[in-house]
Structure formats: structure tokens, C-alpha cells
Scaffold this motif. Structure first.
Motif, PDB file in Angstrom:
ATOM      1  N   SER A  62      46.011  33.902  36.186  1.00 14.37           N
ATOM      2  CA  SER A  62      45.569  35.119  36.882  1.00 14.37           C
ATOM      3  C   SER A  62      44.977  36.120  35.894  1.00 14.37           C
ATOM      4  CB  SER A  62      46.720  35.751  37.666  1.00 14.37           C
ATOM      5  OG  SER A  62      47.667  36.368  36.807  1.00 14.37           O
ATOM      6  N   ARG A  63      45.442  36.088  34.646  1.00 13.70           N
ATOM      7  CA  ARG A  63      44.919  36.987  33.618  1.00 13.70           C
ATOM      8  C   ARG A  63      43.570  36.528  33.064  1.00 13.70           C
ATOM      9  NH1 ARG A  63      48.668  39.003  35.441  1.00 13.70           N
ATOM     10  NH2 ARG A  63      50.082  40.478  34.535  1.00 13.70           N
ATOM     11  N   GLN A  65      41.226  34.777  34.567  1.00 11.48           N
ATOM     12  CA  GLN A  65      40.200  34.567  35.585  1.00 11.48           C
ATOM     13  C   GLN A  65      38.934  35.387  35.307  1.00 11.48           C
ATOM     14  OE1 GLN A  65      41.649  35.320  39.530  1.00 11.48           O
ATOM     15  NE2 GLN A  65      40.345  33.713  40.373  1.00 11.48           N
ATOM     16  N   ALA A  66      39.095  36.641  34.941  1.00  9.38           N
ATOM     17  CA  ALA A  66      37.922  37.489  34.666  1.00  9.38           C
ATOM     18  C   ALA A  66      37.173  36.996  33.427  1.00  9.38           C
ATOM     19  CB  ALA A  66      38.347  38.937  34.481  1.00  9.38           C
ATOM     20  N   LEU A  67      37.910  36.561  32.424  1.00  7.39           N
ATOM     21  CA  LEU A  67      37.268  36.035  31.221  1.00  7.39           C
ATOM     22  C   LEU A  67      36.492  34.761  31.548  1.00  7.39           C
ATOM     23  CD1 LEU A  67      36.666  35.863  28.211  1.00  7.39           C
ATOM     24  CD2 LEU A  67      38.943  34.871  27.880  1.00  7.39           C
ATOM     25  N   SER A  68      37.068  33.906  32.335  1.00  6.07           N
ATOM     26  CA  SER A  68      36.391  32.663  32.722  1.00  6.07           C
ATOM     27  C   SER A  68      35.091  32.956  33.466  1.00  6.07           C
ATOM     28  CB  SER A  68      37.304  31.800  33.593  1.00  6.07           C
ATOM     29  OG  SER A  68      38.441  31.404  32.867  1.00  6.07           O
ATOM     30  N   SER A  69      35.125  33.919  34.360  1.00  8.11           N
ATOM     31  CA  SER A  69      33.905  34.297  35.094  1.00  8.11           C
ATOM     32  C   SER A  69      32.847  34.855  34.154  1.00  8.11           C
ATOM     33  CB  SER A  69      34.228  35.331  36.166  1.00  8.11           C
ATOM     34  OG  SER A  69      35.052  34.769  37.150  1.00  8.11           O
ATOM     35  N   ALA A  70      33.279  35.677  33.193  1.00 11.50           N
ATOM     36  CA  ALA A  70      32.333  36.265  32.241  1.00 11.50           C
ATOM     37  C   ALA A  70      31.695  35.192  31.365  1.00 11.50           C
ATOM     38  CB  ALA A  70      33.039  37.305  31.369  1.00 11.50           C
ATOM     39  N   GLY A  74      28.622  36.017  33.086  1.00 19.15           N
ATOM     40  CA  GLY A  74      28.588  37.417  32.689  1.00 19.15           C
ATOM     41  C   GLY A  74      27.415  37.709  31.769  1.00 19.15           C
ATOM     42  N   LEU A  98      42.412  40.137  25.506  1.00 19.16           N
ATOM     43  CA  LEU A  98      43.239  39.667  26.614  1.00 19.16           C
ATOM     44  C   LEU A  98      44.682  39.463  26.160  1.00 19.16           C
ATOM     45  CD1 LEU A  98      43.328  38.416  29.558  1.00 19.16           C
ATOM     46  CD2 LEU A  98      42.942  36.232  28.428  1.00 19.16           C
TER      47      LEU A  98
END
Length: 183
Positions: A62-63, A65-70, A74, A98
Motif C-alpha cells: 500500500s505504501r 503503490q504511488a512509487l510504482s505508478s510514478a 510519472g 519512502l
């Protein structure tokens, strides 16, 4: 699609786990304790996450997830469009950031993991790092160098730097290693 009550229970379990980890060591964060704090039955926790390792993995996922998208879509330098060396440096900066914001969660995941190398997070990061290395320096064994670089993130030394607030030093050291390797 996940049912609304299942999604609500998942969020409550992850939130309760994080709250317990903020005040307790991993050894004190049992599935019983998580269930009680989340207001669900112990069977719900086991059914959803399998065991404590699965629960810690879900919390870390869950932590990240944003890095993976970026990484996938990104803006540069973290996302596509920047030179491989710049993307690699940005990746390690983002991982350090992170980890510094989630020290206890990351440490709990490390403790609970029995086979970190087969974790979907590790496999994804390894593919990303080895691909960038291969693009930037075809003479290097990209697979091995990626394992070595990522392995440096999973150490007691890194945890010490994170806990003592030496994240800038850690990030600068990783950037220096990447720049030297890819020269």
C-alpha cells in the motif's frame, strides 16, 4: 471488484496494523491483536492476508503503490523520458524517501519476510533497476548489479541511517554509487 465491506475491513486491518507497529515491536503485533484493534474477527484477518508476512506485505504494498505508478507513467526523471542514469538515481532517492517515512513498516516487513527475493515488490524493482542498468551500461551484468544495489537497501546499516535521520547521506551515497557504476 472488491465488496464494500471487504474493502472497509481491509483498510481497517491495515490501519490497525500500522497503528500497532507505531507503538509496538513486530513480535507484539499478533493477528489476534490486529483483529481486535481493527474491530474484525481473527478469521477475517487470516482469510484476507494468510499470515503475518502476508499482512506486512500488504501494508508495504500500500505504501509503494504511488512509487510504482510514478515509475511506469510519472514525469521524468522518475518516470519515462529521462536518461537511465538519472532515472536510477531518482528511483533510489524515492525509495530512501519512502523508507524514511515508513521505517517501522519497512522494518516489520523485513522481519516478517521469509523470501524477500520472490516478493512482487522486489521483483518489480529488480526488473526496473536491471533494465535501466542494461540500457546505460551494457558491459555490466545488469541482473547481478541490480541485486547488489537493491540488496544494499535491505541491511541493518540502512535501517540505522534511516532511524538516525541520515537519509540525505544515504541517498547521496547511493547516487554516487550509481554514477560511478554507469560511467
Amino acid at each position: 471488484m472488491e465488496r464494500a465491506d471487504a474493502a472497509r475491513n481491509r483498510r481497517a486491518i491495515l490501519r490497525a496494523t500500522e497503528e500497532l507497529l507505531s507503538t509496538h515491536d513486530l513480535a507484539q503485533v499478533s493477528m489476534d491483536r490486529v483483529a481486535a484493534a481493527a474491530g474484525v474477527g481473527k478469521g477475517t484477518v487470516f482469510h484476507r492476508f494468510g499470515n503475518r508476512e502476508g499482512l506486512m506485505r500488504a501494508l508495504v504494498e500500500s505504501r509503494v503503490q504511488a512509487l510504482s505508478s510514478a515509475l511506469e507513467s510519472g514525469p521524468p526523471p522518475l518516470g519515462p523520458g529521462a536518461p537511465p542514469a538519472d532515472r536510477l538515481a531518482a528511483f533510489f532517492d524515492a525509495v530512501i524517501e519512502l523508507a524514511s517515512k515508513n521505517v517501522k513498516v519497512m522494518a516489520a516487513f523485513e522481519q516478517a519476510s521469509t523470501d524477500r527475493l520472490s516478493s512482487p515488490i522486489y521483483l518489480s524493482w529488480h526488473a526496473h533497476v536491471s533494465g535501466l542498468i542494461a540500457s546505460a551500461a551494457s558491459s555490466l551484468d545488469a541482473d547481478l548489479v541490480a541485486h547488489l544495489l537493491l540488496g544494499s537497501l535491505h541491511s541493518d546499516l540502512m535501517l540505522r541511517f534511516l532511524r538516525t535521520g541520515e537519509t540525505d547521506r544515504l541517498a547521496a551515497g547511493l547516487r554516487s554509487m550509481v554514477a560511478t557504476l554507469l560511467r
